[in-house]
Enzyme design. Structure first.
Site, PDB file in Angstrom:
ATOM      1  N   LYS A 197       0.915   3.772  -2.888  1.00 19.80           N
ATOM      2  CA  LYS A 197       0.585   5.377  -3.150  1.00 19.80           C
ATOM      3  C   LYS A 197       1.888   5.919  -2.851  1.00 19.80           C
ATOM      4  CE  LYS A 197      -3.587   4.532  -2.005  1.00 19.80           C
ATOM      5  NZ  LYS A 197      -4.442   5.263  -2.479  1.00 19.80           N
ATOM      6  N   TYR A 211       0.733  -1.164  -0.162  1.00 21.91           N
ATOM      7  CA  TYR A 211      -0.018  -0.022  -0.056  1.00 21.91           C
ATOM      8  C   TYR A 211       1.000   1.367   0.184  1.00 21.91           C
ATOM      9  CZ  TYR A 211      -4.089   3.188   1.393  1.00 21.91           C
ATOM     10  OH  TYR A 211      -5.072   4.238   1.335  1.00 21.91           O
TER      11      TYR A 211
END
Length: 276
Positions: free
Chosen positions: A173, A169
């Site tokens: 990002k 994640y």
């Protein structure tokens, strides 16, 4: 010239708040993978007077994103595109997170980069997780994340779900911010701007899942240590989005706005130790 079009991909808490804020006087094209959520949010916003068109989209599929961009261009000048769709680690395994959050964003930047209107603006919702990578990337890895053609992104060795695991994640990002920076030049050729927002812990259904998950205790500690000491609201993000999409931000492109209530500052200042 038809009515100006605002495209919002992802109709979760933040997407809804941004659509409501940006929709007045424009036609809104809402897109989401979940057709049930899409229909209910469209009905809700129509009931509030918005002019809504919907289309299902799978952001991890180039053909699906291209079809959405083509449909958008047919509806009127695409003056704003907001990409909020994403999966968190509590919702999906690493491979799916990378597909939706990293590849999906790259595809949206490429496909909407060819239809955004001159004077238009785009926005990607990233995450404060991209500001807190536990394993820093090398300059070569950063270059690869920024410039590898979207279709080859998931073949990068350091973006292998087996290798990156729990860090998927944060990597995705961080990659979003690098892709936005890189895309700002090509969007600029069209007279358009593109930026990202990195939200902190926001009170949305997805945010609640995070708080209820394994990392919930750490997230609560982050909120307590932050300068604001509170959860963010979808309206906090919509407010920041309105600024970055609006005329007051005409000199801002390729940039990331951290809207996290001060969590990253608390970590960087040593007030909060990650993993503590």
């Amino acid at each position: 010239m038809g009515t100006n079009l605002v495209v919002v991909i992802g109709v979760g808490g933040m997407g809804q708040a941004i659509a409501r804020r940006q929709g007045a006087g424009n036609k809104l094209l809402l897109a989401d993978f979940n057709e049930e959520s899409l229909a209910s949010v469209a009905d809700l916003l129509r009931g509030q007077g918005h002019d809504i068109v919907t289309q299902a989209v799978d952001v991890s599929s180039r053909s699906s994103v291209a079809a959405l961009a083509d449909a958008a261009a047919q509806l009127g000048p695409v003056v704003q595109i907001v990409h909020t769709a994403g999966l968190s680690p509590v919702q999906a395994p690493a491979a799916a997170v990378l597909k939706v959050d990293l590849l999906g964003t790259a595809l949206v930047l490429e496909e909407f980069g060819r239809v955004i209107a001159p004077g238009g603006a785009g926005l990607v919702i990233s995450s404060m997780a991209g500001h807190m990578l536990l394993t820093p990337l090398s300059a070569e890895q950063e270059q690869a994340l920024a410039h590898t053609p979207a279709d080859d992104l998931l073949d990068l060795p350091f973006a292998d779900p087996e290798v990156v695991g729990q860090g998927s994640y944060g990597l995705a990002k961080y990659g979003n911010r690098l892709r936005v920076q890189a895309a700002s030049a090509s969007w600029g050729v069209r007279g358009a701007r593109i930026n990202s927002i990195s939200p902190g812990v926001i009170a949305t259904p997805m945010g609640q899942q995070e708080l209820d998950g394994d990392g919930g205790r750490m997230m609560r500690a982050m909120i307590s240590a932050s300068g604001t000491g509170r959860l963010g609201t979808p309206d906090d993000i919509a407010e920041a989005a309105a600024f970055l999409l609006g005329p007051g931000a005409s000199f801002i492109t390729g940039s990331d706005l951290l809207v996290d209530g001060g969590v990253v500052a608390a970590v960087r200042s040593g007030r909060l130790a990650l993993g503590a």
